[in-house]
Design a protein around this motif. Structure first.
Motif, PDB file in Angstrom:
ATOM      1  N   GLN A 144      18.067 -69.259  70.683  1.00  0.00           N
ATOM      2  CA  GLN A 144      19.030 -68.115  70.819  1.00  0.00           C
ATOM      3  C   GLN A 144      20.206 -68.198  70.996  1.00  0.00           C
ATOM      4  N   LEU A 145      20.757 -69.641  71.600  1.00  0.00           N
ATOM      5  CA  LEU A 145      22.334 -69.923  71.575  1.00  0.00           C
ATOM      6  C   LEU A 145      22.972 -70.075  70.334  1.00  0.00           C
ATOM      7  N   PRO A 146      24.184 -69.536  70.143  1.00  0.00           N
ATOM      8  CA  PRO A 146      25.090 -69.526  69.105  1.00  0.00           C
ATOM      9  C   PRO A 146      25.070 -70.726  68.544  1.00  0.00           C
ATOM     10  N   THR A 147      25.315 -71.036  67.121  1.00  0.00           N
ATOM     11  CA  THR A 147      25.525 -72.419  66.638  1.00  0.00           C
ATOM     12  C   THR A 147      26.986 -72.702  66.682  1.00  0.00           C
ATOM     13  N   LYS A 148      28.050 -71.786  66.761  1.00  0.00           N
ATOM     14  CA  LYS A 148      29.134 -72.099  67.137  1.00  0.00           C
ATOM     15  C   LYS A 148      29.748 -71.617  68.638  1.00  0.00           C
ATOM     16  N   ILE A 149      30.114 -72.547  69.374  1.00  0.00           N
ATOM     17  CA  ILE A 149      30.300 -72.307  70.882  1.00  0.00           C
ATOM     18  C   ILE A 149      31.595 -72.155  70.833  1.00  0.00           C
ATOM     19  N   LEU A 150      32.136 -70.937  71.632  1.00  0.00           N
ATOM     20  CA  LEU A 150      33.652 -70.602  71.541  1.00  0.00           C
ATOM     21  C   LEU A 150      33.928 -70.146  73.156  1.00  0.00           C
ATOM     22  N   CYS A 151      35.082 -70.505  73.431  1.00  0.00           N
ATOM     23  CA  CYS A 151      35.420 -70.207  74.833  1.00  0.00           C
ATOM     24  C   CYS A 151      35.457 -68.860  74.910  1.00  0.00           C
ATOM     25  N   LYS A 152      36.491 -68.234  73.792  1.00  0.00           N
ATOM     26  CA  LYS A 152      36.577 -66.779  73.679  1.00  0.00           C
ATOM     27  C   LYS A 152      36.429 -66.493  72.274  1.00  0.00           C
ATOM     28  N   GLN A 153      36.321 -65.131  72.140  1.00  0.00           N
ATOM     29  CA  GLN A 153      36.073 -65.038  70.605  1.00  0.00           C
ATOM     30  C   GLN A 153      37.355 -65.185  69.627  1.00  0.00           C
ATOM     31  N   ASP A 154      38.578 -64.833  70.266  1.00  0.00           N
ATOM     32  CA  ASP A 154      39.795 -64.954  69.552  1.00  0.00           C
ATOM     33  C   ASP A 154      40.311 -66.330  69.960  1.00  0.00           C
ATOM     34  N   CYS A 155      39.660 -67.552  70.125  1.00  0.00           N
ATOM     35  CA  CYS A 155      40.146 -68.980  70.282  1.00  0.00           C
ATOM     36  C   CYS A 155      40.968 -69.336  69.233  1.00  0.00           C
ATOM     37  N   LYS A 156      42.193 -69.745  69.441  1.00  0.00           N
ATOM     38  CA  LYS A 156      43.311 -70.264  68.436  1.00  0.00           C
ATOM     39  C   LYS A 156      42.933 -71.559  68.111  1.00  0.00           C
ATOM     40  N   GLY A 157      42.070 -72.519  68.768  1.00  0.00           N
ATOM     41  CA  GLY A 157      41.948 -73.807  68.383  1.00  0.00           C
ATOM     42  C   GLY A 157      42.973 -74.835  68.883  1.00  0.00           C
ATOM     43  N   LEU A 158      43.034 -75.802  68.334  1.00  0.00           N
ATOM     44  CA  LEU A 158      43.893 -76.922  68.343  1.00  0.00           C
ATOM     45  C   LEU A 158      44.777 -77.128  67.041  1.00  0.00           C
ATOM     46  N   CYS A 159      46.053 -77.608  67.243  1.00  0.00           N
ATOM     47  CA  CYS A 159      47.241 -77.836  66.157  1.00  0.00           C
ATOM     48  C   CYS A 159      46.404 -78.911  65.248  1.00  0.00           C
ATOM     49  N   CYS A 160      46.280 -78.497  64.068  1.00  0.00           N
ATOM     50  CA  CYS A 160      45.751 -79.916  63.204  1.00  0.00           C
ATOM     51  C   CYS A 160      46.876 -81.185  63.349  1.00  0.00           C
ATOM     52  N   THR A 161      47.992 -80.800  63.389  1.00  0.00           N
ATOM     53  CA  THR A 161      48.942 -81.737  63.478  1.00  0.00           C
ATOM     54  C   THR A 161      49.146 -82.579  64.699  1.00  0.00           C
ATOM     55  N   CYS A 162      49.401 -81.921  65.767  1.00  0.00           N
ATOM     56  CA  CYS A 162      49.731 -82.321  67.127  1.00  0.00           C
ATOM     57  C   CYS A 162      48.894 -82.612  68.251  1.00  0.00           C
ATOM     58  N   GLY A 163      47.704 -81.302  67.914  1.00  0.00           N
ATOM     59  CA  GLY A 163      46.516 -81.462  68.845  1.00  0.00           C
ATOM     60  C   GLY A 163      46.911 -80.549  69.908  1.00  0.00           C
ATOM     61  N   GLN A 164      48.052 -79.793  69.991  1.00  0.00           N
ATOM     62  CA  GLN A 164      48.358 -78.881  71.109  1.00  0.00           C
ATOM     63  C   GLN A 164      47.242 -77.587  71.140  1.00  0.00           C
ATOM     64  N   ASN A 165      46.742 -77.419  72.102  1.00  0.00           N
ATOM     65  CA  ASN A 165      45.584 -76.354  72.455  1.00  0.00           C
ATOM     66  C   ASN A 165      46.685 -75.082  72.250  1.00  0.00           C
ATOM     67  N   LEU A 166      46.370 -74.179  71.223  1.00  0.00           N
ATOM     68  CA  LEU A 166      47.247 -73.086  70.842  1.00  0.00           C
ATOM     69  C   LEU A 166      46.746 -71.813  71.810  1.00  0.00           C
ATOM     70  N   ASN A 167      45.830 -72.105  72.490  1.00  0.00           N
ATOM     71  CA  ASN A 167      45.668 -70.931  73.423  1.00  0.00           C
ATOM     72  C   ASN A 167      46.545 -70.993  74.648  1.00  0.00           C
ATOM     73  N   GLU A 168      47.063 -72.232  74.874  1.00  0.00           N
ATOM     74  CA  GLU A 168      47.895 -72.324  76.023  1.00  0.00           C
ATOM     75  C   GLU A 168      49.548 -72.535  75.709  1.00  0.00           C
ATOM     76  N   GLY A 169      49.607 -72.163  74.324  1.00  0.00           N
ATOM     77  CA  GLY A 169      51.253 -72.083  73.941  1.00  0.00           C
ATOM     78  C   GLY A 169      51.234 -72.447  72.470  1.00  0.00           C
ATOM     79  N   ASP A 170      52.397 -72.238  72.002  1.00  0.00           N
ATOM     80  CA  ASP A 170      52.763 -72.801  70.608  1.00  0.00           C
ATOM     81  C   ASP A 170      53.237 -74.249  70.705  1.00  0.00           C
ATOM     82  N   CYS A 171      52.990 -74.886  69.538  1.00  0.00           N
ATOM     83  CA  CYS A 171      53.322 -76.185  69.576  1.00  0.00           C
ATOM     84  C   CYS A 171      54.575 -76.118  68.637  1.00  0.00           C
ATOM     85  N   LYS A 172      55.403 -77.453  68.681  1.00  0.00           N
ATOM     86  CA  LYS A 172      56.851 -77.499  67.945  1.00  0.00           C
ATOM     87  C   LYS A 172      56.449 -78.004  66.520  1.00  0.00           C
ATOM     88  N   CYS A 173      55.370 -77.922  65.953  1.00  0.00           N
ATOM     89  CA  CYS A 173      55.051 -78.337  64.397  1.00  0.00           C
ATOM     90  C   CYS A 173      56.064 -77.463  63.682  1.00  0.00           C
TER      91      CYS A 173
END
Length: 150
Positions: free
Chosen positions: A117-146
């Protein structure tokens, strides 16, 4: 927990209440998931007109890692399940749970039901922004400078 069901299979109208927990130590190898607390199971097994039916509810608290941002979080899950229990079957129908020697391994069934029953994709919240693919910044915590995000 192994439940002996011979009496329930043999006597129409017989029932058995289920109310127990699967300890965290018993869940260590359950699909690679980490359980925060015991899995609580409450339900009933009833023989009605010769059909043995299991209905139960399951509560679990898992420690998870978001697939997008890699943040760790805890989530509660509550599911309800129904199964028809049989002593044998001539088909591979998943609708029936075969109880060899009139014994039901409730832990195995409950953990299997939960993992399916568990979802195949586990997300902390539905609108999770993920990580910047360049610098690795967690985009939920703020924008990066890339440059790609400006």
């Amino acid at each position: 927990m192994k439940i002996q069901l011979r009496q329930i299979f043999d006597i129409v109208g017989e029932s058995l209440s289920i109310d127990y927990s699967i300890g965290v130590d018993e869940l260590e190898n359950a699909g690679g998931y980490s359980f925060k607390s015991p899995v609580v199971i409450k339900g009933m097994i009833v023989n009605r007109a010769g059909v043995v039916k299991l209905t139960y509810e399951l509560d679990a608290e898992l420690e998870l890692e978001c697939d997008r941002c890699l943040s760790e979080f805890v989530r509660d899950y509550h599911y309800s399940f129904e199964h028809i229990l049989v002593t044998h079957t001539n088909s591979d129908d998943d609708m029936y749970v075969v109880c060899d020697n009139d014994v039901l391994d409730m832990n195995e069934l409950a953990v299997s039901d939960l993992l399916l029953q568990l979802p195949t994709k586990i997300l902390c919240k539905q609108d999770c922004k993920g990580l910047c693919c360049t610098c690795g910044q967690n985009l939920n915590e703020g924008d990066c400078k890339c440059v790609s995000h400006n």
